[in-house]
Design an enzyme around this catalytic site. Structure first.
Site, PDB file in Angstrom:
ATOM      1  N   ALA A 177       8.727  -9.776 -35.752  1.00 60.13           N
ATOM      2  CA  ALA A 177       8.434  -8.599 -36.757  1.00 60.13           C
ATOM      3  C   ALA A 177       7.688  -8.603 -36.848  1.00 60.13           C
ATOM      4  O   ALA A 177       6.722  -7.188 -37.608  1.00 60.13           O
ATOM      5  CB  ALA A 177       9.885  -8.436 -37.661  1.00 60.13           C
ATOM      6  N   GLN A 178       6.102  -9.374 -37.099  1.00 60.34           N
ATOM      7  CA  GLN A 178       4.787  -8.604 -36.972  1.00 60.34           C
ATOM      8  C   GLN A 178       4.263  -7.459 -35.124  1.00 60.34           C
ATOM      9  O   GLN A 178       4.923  -7.884 -34.399  1.00 60.34           O
ATOM     10  CB  GLN A 178       3.638 -10.084 -36.400  1.00 60.34           C
ATOM     11  N   HIS A 218       7.249 -19.707 -42.502  1.00 59.54           N
ATOM     12  CA  HIS A 218       8.809 -20.079 -42.764  1.00 59.54           C
ATOM     13  C   HIS A 218       8.823 -21.118 -41.671  1.00 59.54           C
ATOM     14  O   HIS A 218       9.611 -20.453 -40.049  1.00 59.54           O
ATOM     15  CB  HIS A 218       9.132 -18.748 -42.259  1.00 59.54           C
ATOM     16  N   HIS A 254       6.191 -10.049 -48.916  1.00 59.11           N
ATOM     17  CA  HIS A 254       5.896  -9.090 -48.776  1.00 59.11           C
ATOM     18  C   HIS A 254       6.619  -7.678 -49.847  1.00 59.11           C
ATOM     19  O   HIS A 254       5.823  -7.102 -49.725  1.00 59.11           O
ATOM     20  CB  HIS A 254       6.126  -8.642 -47.693  1.00 59.11           C
ATOM     21  N   ASP A 310       9.912 -14.368 -48.556  1.00 58.09           N
ATOM     22  CA  ASP A 310       9.337 -13.075 -47.514  1.00 58.09           C
ATOM     23  C   ASP A 310      10.113 -12.675 -47.538  1.00 58.09           C
ATOM     24  O   ASP A 310       9.860 -11.725 -46.432  1.00 58.09           O
ATOM     25  CB  ASP A 310      10.278 -14.723 -45.998  1.00 58.09           C
ATOM     26  N   ASN A 315      11.377 -20.231 -38.079  1.00 53.65           N
ATOM     27  CA  ASN A 315      11.546 -19.830 -38.043  1.00 53.65           C
ATOM     28  C   ASN A 315      10.222 -18.754 -37.324  1.00 53.65           C
ATOM     29  O   ASN A 315       9.215 -19.020 -37.816  1.00 53.65           O
ATOM     30  CB  ASN A 315      11.489 -17.667 -39.093  1.00 53.65           C
ATOM     31  N   GLU A 336      -0.602 -12.919 -43.655  1.00 50.28           N
ATOM     32  CA  GLU A 336       0.134 -13.411 -42.575  1.00 50.28           C
ATOM     33  C   GLU A 336       0.141 -12.899 -40.835  1.00 50.28           C
ATOM     34  O   GLU A 336       0.455 -12.010 -40.699  1.00 50.28           O
ATOM     35  CB  GLU A 336       1.945 -13.547 -43.225  1.00 50.28           C
ATOM     36  N   HIS A 394      18.616 -16.686 -42.074  1.00 51.88           N
ATOM     37  CA  HIS A 394      16.882 -17.015 -41.149  1.00 51.88           C
ATOM     38  C   HIS A 394      17.305 -18.863 -40.872  1.00 51.88           C
ATOM     39  O   HIS A 394      16.570 -18.989 -40.078  1.00 51.88           O
ATOM     40  CB  HIS A 394      15.816 -17.215 -42.119  1.00 51.88           C
ATOM     41  N   ALA A 411      13.651  -9.109 -39.795  1.00 48.90           N
ATOM     42  CA  ALA A 411      12.354  -8.899 -39.916  1.00 48.90           C
ATOM     43  C   ALA A 411      12.228  -8.895 -41.772  1.00 48.90           C
ATOM     44  O   ALA A 411      12.136  -8.155 -42.537  1.00 48.90           O
ATOM     45  CB  ALA A 411      11.709  -7.690 -40.171  1.00 48.90           C
TER      46      ALA A 411
END
Length: 364
Positions: A124-125, A200, A49, A258, A203, A113, A235, A293
């Site tokens: 964390a979306q 992922h 990201h 990520d 997770n 995503e 993670h 996140a």
């Protein structure tokens, strides 16, 4: 031009060299004296990201260019720009802004995503933006991207998810399953519809249970699925990373970062998808509830973590370059040191630190 060292090829390690002409690898040879330097293919990060204080998630092309440059310095020569769950208008504008960067080769493509993800497993979306998959939205975005949209993550249990997966596959876009509370059977239905990546894995998913294996077992066990793994020691426990890599083998496991904008930056407060994120001691967590996140990982650090966890060097390199390249449809271009492929490579010190990076035949 020759680059000498312990060359990691798709089949093993040789004391030799990689010969480059222009932007292409022409020969991988043997016979040079042993060296402490490793020569590996440029890393392929199919899920990131941002980094270096810059993000892909706002759709700003200048910011995206800087984020890609940050990861390039850490050996990632190919990456997808991953958005997070957001309104359609932001997805549209980001796609229009990033498509020229894909055409230029700065980015290998765009990854959505979300927003077609599980409320319960959103991580964390931003839950405000989550919604059921829309075939109409996806049709418009894929057309707008003109080939730039390369992967979309969907929760297979949401209404319309299977139709969306089939649509994506019909347009040559990789369908991934993630941020999901799906049952084992619902996950298998997503795979049957054409999904070929697990986002992922472990997770943002219903945790496995011996009487309800859920998405984790379905994805790890599916021969057609490449499982993304985040090798940051946060993670996933190293034992989980090693176990998953052993179950899938290196041809079905892809190391990803990520990473968010905080990668390579000091501890402090950051933003992801309109939400406040606090970074402390490498870990990025939402300020509101402490959910992980994204990460502050780079691919070179991920490679070191995987090797530390017990993954063999050749396998770890496949997971950091060869397998993700194949997963996103670039196996004939990047991801390995082999004649005819792009001259993307990383020279690492004996302890796997980046010494130099070559992209398209030019040293960074």
């Amino acid at each position: 031009m020759r680059v000498e060292g312990r060359v990691v090829t798709p089949t093993g390690v040789v004391d030799g060299y990689v010969e480059v002409a222009g932007d292409t690898i022409v020969t991988v040879g043997t016979g040079t004296p042993a060296s402490g330097r490793w020569v590996v293919p440029g890393f392929v990060d199919m899920h990131t990201h941002g980094g270096g204080g810059h993000t892909f998630t706002t759709g700003d092309a200048a910011d995206a260019r800087e984020a890609a440059a940050f990861h390039l310095r850490h050996g990632t020569t190919t990456l997808l720009a991953s958005l997070v769950s957001s309104p359609y208008e932001l997805m549209r504008d980001a796609t229009a802004a990033f498509a020229p960067l894909v055409a230029e080769g700065v980015l290998a493509g765009i990854h959505y995503e979300g927003p077609y993800l599980s409320q319960l497993r959103c991580g964390a979306q931003n839950p405000a933006y989550l919604r059921d998959p829309s075939v109409e939205e996806l049709e418009a975005l894929v057309e707008l991207g003109g080939g730039a949209v390369r992967m979309v993550t969907i929760a297979p249990e949401r209404p319309g998810a299977l139709e969306a997966v089939k649509l994506l596959v019909s347009h040559g876009v990789v369908a991934a399953l993630g941020h999901t509370d799906a049952t084992y059977e619902q996950t298998l239905a997503g795979i049957e519809a054409g999904a070929t990546v697990g986002t992922h894995v472990f997770n943002g998913m219903r945790p496995p249970h011996h009487r309800e294996p859920g998405p984790v077992f379905a994805l790890l066990g599916a021969d057609s699925v490449v499982c993304e793994l985040i090798p940051d020691g946060i993670h996933l426990h190293d034992g989980t990373l090693a176990f998953a890599a052993q179950v899938t083998g290196p041809d079905r496991a892809a190391l990803i970062t990520d990473a968010m904008a905080a990668a390579g930056m000091p501890d402090g407060e950051y933003e992801l998808g309109g939400q406040a994120v606090v970074v402390a001691d490498r870990a990025a967590r939402l300020a509101r509830d402490g959910a992980i996140a994204g990460s502050t990982l780079t691919m070179d650090a991920g490679l070191r973590q995987a090797v530390h966890a017990g993954v063999a060097m050749v396998d770890a390199v496949r997971m950091a370059a060869t397998t993700p390249a194949r997963a996103i449809g670039l196996a004939g271009e990047v991801g390995a040191l082999a004649p005819g492929l792009h001259a993307n490579l990383v020279v690492l010190t004996e302890d796997l630190r980046v010494e130099s990076v070559m992209r398209a035949g030019s040293w960074l």
